[in-house]
Each structure stands twice: as C-alpha cells, then as structure tokens.
Scaffold this motif. Structure first.
Motif, PDB file in Angstrom:
ATOM      1  N   TYR A   5       0.810  -1.214   0.000  1.00  0.00           N
ATOM      2  CA  TYR A   5       0.000   0.000   0.000  1.00  0.00           C
ATOM      3  C   TYR A   5       0.845   1.267   0.000  1.00  0.00           C
ATOM      4  O   TYR A   5       2.027   1.250   0.363  1.00  0.00           O
ATOM      5  CB  TYR A   5      -0.987   0.011   1.171  1.00  0.00           C
ATOM      6  CG  TYR A   5      -0.387  -0.019   2.555  1.00  0.00           C
ATOM      7  CD1 TYR A   5      -0.086  -1.231   3.182  1.00  0.00           C
ATOM      8  CD2 TYR A   5      -0.154   1.165   3.272  1.00  0.00           C
ATOM      9  CE1 TYR A   5       0.444  -1.266   4.462  1.00  0.00           C
ATOM     10  CE2 TYR A   5       0.367   1.142   4.558  1.00  0.00           C
ATOM     11  CZ  TYR A   5       0.663  -0.075   5.153  1.00  0.00           C
ATOM     12  OH  TYR A   5       1.179  -0.104   6.423  1.00  0.00           O
ATOM     13  N   ALA A   6       0.205   2.361  -0.441  1.00  0.00           N
ATOM     14  CA  ALA A   6       0.842   3.674  -0.400  1.00  0.00           C
ATOM     15  C   ALA A   6       0.557   4.280   0.965  1.00  0.00           C
ATOM     16  O   ALA A   6      -0.603   4.522   1.318  1.00  0.00           O
ATOM     17  CB  ALA A   6       0.282   4.574  -1.511  1.00  0.00           C
ATOM     18  N   GLN A   7       1.635   4.509   1.720  1.00  0.00           N
ATOM     19  CA  GLN A   7       1.512   5.145   3.031  1.00  0.00           C
ATOM     20  C   GLN A   7       1.666   6.660   2.897  1.00  0.00           C
ATOM     21  O   GLN A   7       1.061   7.439   3.615  1.00  0.00           O
ATOM     22  CB  GLN A   7       2.596   4.594   3.959  1.00  0.00           C
ATOM     23  CG  GLN A   7       2.686   5.254   5.325  1.00  0.00           C
ATOM     24  CD  GLN A   7       1.468   4.912   6.172  1.00  0.00           C
ATOM     25  OE1 GLN A   7       1.126   3.751   6.341  1.00  0.00           O
ATOM     26  NE2 GLN A   7       0.778   5.931   6.679  1.00  0.00           N
ATOM     27  N   SER A   8       2.521   7.064   1.943  1.00  0.00           N
ATOM     28  CA  SER A   8       2.746   8.486   1.664  1.00  0.00           C
ATOM     29  C   SER A   8       3.121   8.600   0.188  1.00  0.00           C
ATOM     30  O   SER A   8       3.252   7.589  -0.504  1.00  0.00           O
ATOM     31  CB  SER A   8       3.861   9.043   2.552  1.00  0.00           C
ATOM     32  OG  SER A   8       5.067   8.334   2.314  1.00  0.00           O
ATOM     33  N   GLN A   9       3.271   9.861  -0.282  1.00  0.00           N
ATOM     34  CA  GLN A   9       3.534  10.085  -1.707  1.00  0.00           C
ATOM     35  C   GLN A   9       4.697  11.042  -1.882  1.00  0.00           C
ATOM     36  O   GLN A   9       4.856  11.990  -1.095  1.00  0.00           O
ATOM     37  CB  GLN A   9       2.274  10.657  -2.388  1.00  0.00           C
ATOM     38  CG  GLN A   9       1.105   9.681  -2.349  1.00  0.00           C
ATOM     39  CD  GLN A   9      -0.215  10.342  -2.699  1.00  0.00           C
ATOM     40  OE1 GLN A   9      -0.506  11.443  -2.235  1.00  0.00           O
ATOM     41  NE2 GLN A   9      -1.021   9.665  -3.511  1.00  0.00           N
ATOM     42  N   GLY A  17       7.243   5.826  -0.148  1.00  0.00           N
ATOM     43  CA  GLY A  17       5.946   5.737   0.518  1.00  0.00           C
ATOM     44  C   GLY A  17       5.295   4.380   0.427  1.00  0.00           C
ATOM     45  O   GLY A  17       4.149   4.200   0.864  1.00  0.00           O
ATOM     46  N   VAL A  19       4.624   0.549   1.408  1.00  0.00           N
ATOM     47  CA  VAL A  19       4.746  -0.369   2.542  1.00  0.00           C
ATOM     48  C   VAL A  19       4.154  -1.715   2.134  1.00  0.00           C
ATOM     49  O   VAL A  19       3.093  -1.767   1.510  1.00  0.00           O
ATOM     50  CB  VAL A  19       3.985   0.161   3.785  1.00  0.00           C
ATOM     51  CG1 VAL A  19       4.078  -0.839   4.933  1.00  0.00           C
ATOM     52  CG2 VAL A  19       4.519   1.520   4.199  1.00  0.00           C
ATOM     53  N   LEU A  23      -2.874  -4.594   6.717  1.00  0.00           N
ATOM     54  CA  LEU A  23      -3.964  -3.625   6.900  1.00  0.00           C
ATOM     55  C   LEU A  23      -5.234  -4.433   7.138  1.00  0.00           C
ATOM     56  O   LEU A  23      -5.341  -5.583   6.683  1.00  0.00           O
ATOM     57  CB  LEU A  23      -4.147  -2.751   5.649  1.00  0.00           C
ATOM     58  CG  LEU A  23      -3.172  -1.595   5.396  1.00  0.00           C
ATOM     59  CD1 LEU A  23      -3.563  -0.846   4.119  1.00  0.00           C
ATOM     60  CD2 LEU A  23      -3.137  -0.621   6.575  1.00  0.00           C
ATOM     61  N   LEU A  51       1.943   6.375  -6.145  1.00  0.00           N
ATOM     62  CA  LEU A  51       2.982   6.669  -5.146  1.00  0.00           C
ATOM     63  C   LEU A  51       3.616   8.043  -5.373  1.00  0.00           C
ATOM     64  O   LEU A  51       4.216   8.606  -4.457  1.00  0.00           O
ATOM     65  CB  LEU A  51       4.065   5.588  -5.184  1.00  0.00           C
ATOM     66  CG  LEU A  51       3.645   4.224  -4.628  1.00  0.00           C
ATOM     67  CD1 LEU A  51       4.589   3.121  -5.106  1.00  0.00           C
ATOM     68  CD2 LEU A  51       3.600   4.270  -3.097  1.00  0.00           C
ATOM     69  N   LEU A  61      -5.084   8.075   1.628  1.00  0.00           N
ATOM     70  CA  LEU A  61      -4.032   7.178   2.140  1.00  0.00           C
ATOM     71  C   LEU A  61      -4.390   6.696   3.544  1.00  0.00           C
ATOM     72  O   LEU A  61      -5.047   7.435   4.282  1.00  0.00           O
ATOM     73  CB  LEU A  61      -2.691   7.912   2.156  1.00  0.00           C
ATOM     74  CG  LEU A  61      -2.208   8.458   0.825  1.00  0.00           C
ATOM     75  CD1 LEU A  61      -0.827   9.076   0.978  1.00  0.00           C
ATOM     76  CD2 LEU A  61      -2.199   7.396  -0.265  1.00  0.00           C
ATOM     77  N   PRO A  62      -3.949   5.511   3.964  1.00  0.00           N
ATOM     78  CA  PRO A  62      -3.226   4.544   3.153  1.00  0.00           C
ATOM     79  C   PRO A  62      -4.144   3.881   2.132  1.00  0.00           C
ATOM     80  O   PRO A  62      -5.320   3.637   2.435  1.00  0.00           O
ATOM     81  CB  PRO A  62      -2.732   3.516   4.176  1.00  0.00           C
ATOM     82  CG  PRO A  62      -3.760   3.569   5.265  1.00  0.00           C
ATOM     83  CD  PRO A  62      -4.217   5.001   5.332  1.00  0.00           C
TER      84      PRO A  62
END
Ligand SMILES: NC(=O)c1ccc[n+]([C@@H]2O[C@H](COP(=O)([O-])OP(=O)(O)OC[C@H]3O[C@@H](n4cnc5c(N)ncnc54)[C@H](OP(=O)(O)O)[C@@H]3O)[C@@H](O)[C@H]2O)c1
Length: 325
Positions: A5-9, A17, A19, A23, A51, A61-62
């Motif tokens: 998954y995208a945690q940040s961009q 970003g 991970v 989840l 991302l 997000l996430p």
C-alpha cells in the motif's frame, strides 16, 4: 491482511511511501460487492503514479495499490477482475462514466490477499490461462486491445507503429497486433528491447524518432512527450494516434498545423469495458498468444520490482504471485 500500500507520496521518490505489511480487510462498501482471493496481481505504471501523488488524493491514504488481479470467489469460481468501477447507476461503456474509478483510486486495490469488487466486475477465467497470464489482462492488455481495435480501429493488413516497445502496454500491443494480422513496427530506446520486440512479433524495430519506410495507419502512444512529434509525423493522412499514457510527460507541442492539414485523428482512451475484457481473453484463447511476462515476484518484493519499472528496465509485465511465501 497482507498487502502492498501507499503510506505516503513523493513525486521524486515514489518508492519511499510504499509499505508491504498488514492492513485490516476493508470489507464490502455495498451489499452486492464480492471478495476475490487474489492468486496473482500484475504491476503497472499506475502504481508508480499513485505513489507519486498522481490520480490518488493524499486524503485517501493509506491505499492498497494494484489494478490487476486474477483469483477465486468464495464459491470456488476462478475469475479475472475488471478494474474499472462505474458509479452504481451507470449503464453502457464503463470507461465513459465520468464518475468511474479504477481499483486503488477510491476503493482498495489488488496487491493484497483479498480484494472486494462489484459482482459485475469479475469475468470467468479461461482454464487455458495460468494465474500469472490472467493477471496481466485487466490493465495493460485490455488497454492495448482497446487502443488497437477500438480507438485506432485497426483492421488486418493495416500498419501500426507502437512507441516504447518495452512497456507493459506496448509489449501487449505488439503481440496482439501481430496476432490480428497487422504489420507491426515498434520503437524503443534500447537495442536489446528492439531485439526482444522482434522476437515477440514486431516486423521491424526502430530507434526513437527514426525515419520509417512508409507512413502508418495508426500509432499506439503511451510514452508521451518523448515520442509525440514522431507519432504525428509517422501517420498517413487521415491516420490515428491512439493515446493511453504519457510516461515521459503530457505536454508535448500539439503541432496543430500537421493535425488539421493531414486530417489526423487523436483518440484518447483508458482501460476498456468488461465486454472487451471478455473478448480479449477469447482472443488469447483462440490465437494461443500469451502475455509477455518479464518476471514473477513475491508480494514482499513489490518494492524492488516497482523500482525496475521506474528505471525502465523491464520488457513486458511484472507479476506478483500471492500464493508464494
Ligand atoms: N489509460 C490507460 O488506461 C492506461 C493503462 C495502462 C497504462 N497507462 C499509462 O501508459 C503508460 C505506460 O504504462 P505501462 O504500464 O506500459 O508502463 P511501463 O511498462 O513502465 O512502460 C513504460 C515505457 O515507456 C517507454 N519510454 C520511452 N521513452 C521514454 C522516456 N523518455 N521516459 C520514460 N519512458 C519512456 C519505455 O519503453 P522503451 O524503454 O522500450 O523505450 C518504457 O518501457 C504509463 O504512463 C501508464 O500510466 C494508461
């Protein structure tokens, strides 16, 4: 559940970003959605755009990444996921619904042990295709199918130029175009990829911007700025550039004089309909053509695999085997 998954961009460092971890299962947003136990999921440039912060607002997000999957319904039916999610009251071509989204844009994506989709967004998987092959169809292969046979309306005997031969969509277009009886010309920045494209069925492979032996009926364009002017110059009068991507940039000079003086058509398209996904799979079964797979990786290795994609060091599809430890 385990997922990527995208945690940040970050536009400059998209992998920062990403991970791979646990989840909660998101569950069904509506009663008529069904879970698919994912067996294989292919990677796409779309995951890198997410991302980078393109097409995925930060407040979502996430977000679990992934727009391609093949897997199993609770009743054991083997399916391919159609990733274009129309709004609930939409009828007709799903790609033309102004409120449609792709998996991983609003609803969690396919790089997970389980993905939830509307019951109408699955297609029975043909037994002739492996899980890896089936997972390549919903994004790159469906887009290539629609570019060639719908947006560009190519017919057997026509000539197509496919820019950026190494890409997932471009390599898909190469094998589908050859199977459909087209004369297939491609470009690529790399000599090794040009050789590979010839092995895959291209009649000829050129350096980017090369002068071609003849004008073409249509161009399959997913590269964007780096190849756009060549694409317009390559067309015969009345020809079509079918565009589904702009990896190298989306603001090339429009060259309007050439567009109107030579009666060119510029046709944009995104993904394809469920009906086209069914027809694409039938084409693969009938012709024996199979997706071009560069490598199969574990979910834990999605980061390095996306890194290879970002560097352009890929020919064909990178596929994640969800059954692998
Ligand atoms: N609209 C849709 O429905 C849809 C669906 C799928 C993909 N797309 C878009 O289409 C594009 C391609 O997707 P993909 O999944 O096929 O990506 P990919 O597998 O990463 O392929 C990208 C290809 O672009 C080519 N390229 C040529 N010049 C380039 C340059 N200067 N900079 C970067 N790349 C260059 C490369 O080919 P060579 O190395 O052979 O030159 C590379 O292999 C992406 O932008 C993606 O978002 C859109």
């Amino acid at each position: 559940m385990l997922c990527a998954y995208a945690q940040s961009q970050d536009p400059a460092d998209p992998l920062a970003g990403l991970v791979v971890g646990e989840l909660p299962d998101p569950g069904a947003p509506y009663p008529d959605w069904v879970p698919v136990q994912v067996r294989a999921a292919a990677l796409n440039h779309h995951d890198l755009w997410s991302l980078r912060g393109v097409g995925l607002p930060v407040d979502r997000l996430p977000m679990i990444l992934g727009t391609d999957a093949a897997g199993v319904l609770d009743d054991g039916t083997e399916v391919i996921v159609h990733s274009v999610i129309p709004s609930r009251d939409w009828h007709g071509d799903e790609t033309l619904d102004p409120r449609r989204t792709l998996l991983s844009e609003l609803h969690p994506g396919t790089l997970a042990e389980r993905v939830w989709v509307p019951a109408g967004n699955v297609v029975p998987k043909a037994p002739e295709l492996t899980w890896t092959e089936a997972a390549c169809l919903p994004t790159a292969y469906l887009t290539a199918y629609r570019l060639l046979f719908d947006a560009a309306a190519l017919r057997p005997g026509g000539t197509v130029l496919i820019q950026g031969a190494g890409g997932g969509v471009a390599s898909a277009a190469t094998v589908l175009a050859r199977a459909a009886g087209l004369r297939v010309w491609v470009t690529s920045r790399s000599a090794a990829k040009r050789d590979r494209a010839r092995e895959l069925g291209a009649h000829e492979a050129f350096e980017p911007g090369a002068r071609l032996p003849d004008q073409v009926d249509a161009v399959v364009e997913t590269v964007g700025e780096a190849t756009w002017s060549h694409s317009l110059r390559a067309l015969r009068p009345g020809g079509t550039v079918a565009v589904a991507g702009a990896t190298s940039g989306a603001m090339p000079p429009a060259d309007l004089n050439r567009v109107f003086f030579r009666s060119l058509r510029v046709v944009g398209t995104t993904m394809g309909t469920r009906e086209q996904l069914v027809a694409l799979q039938q084409m693969l079964v009938a012709t024996g053509v199979r997706p071009v797979v560069d490598d199969v990786v574990r979910l834990a290795d999605v980061g390095p695999a996306l890194g290879r994609m970002a560097s352009g060091d890929v020919v064909g599809k990178l596929v994640v085997d969800l059954a692998a430890a």
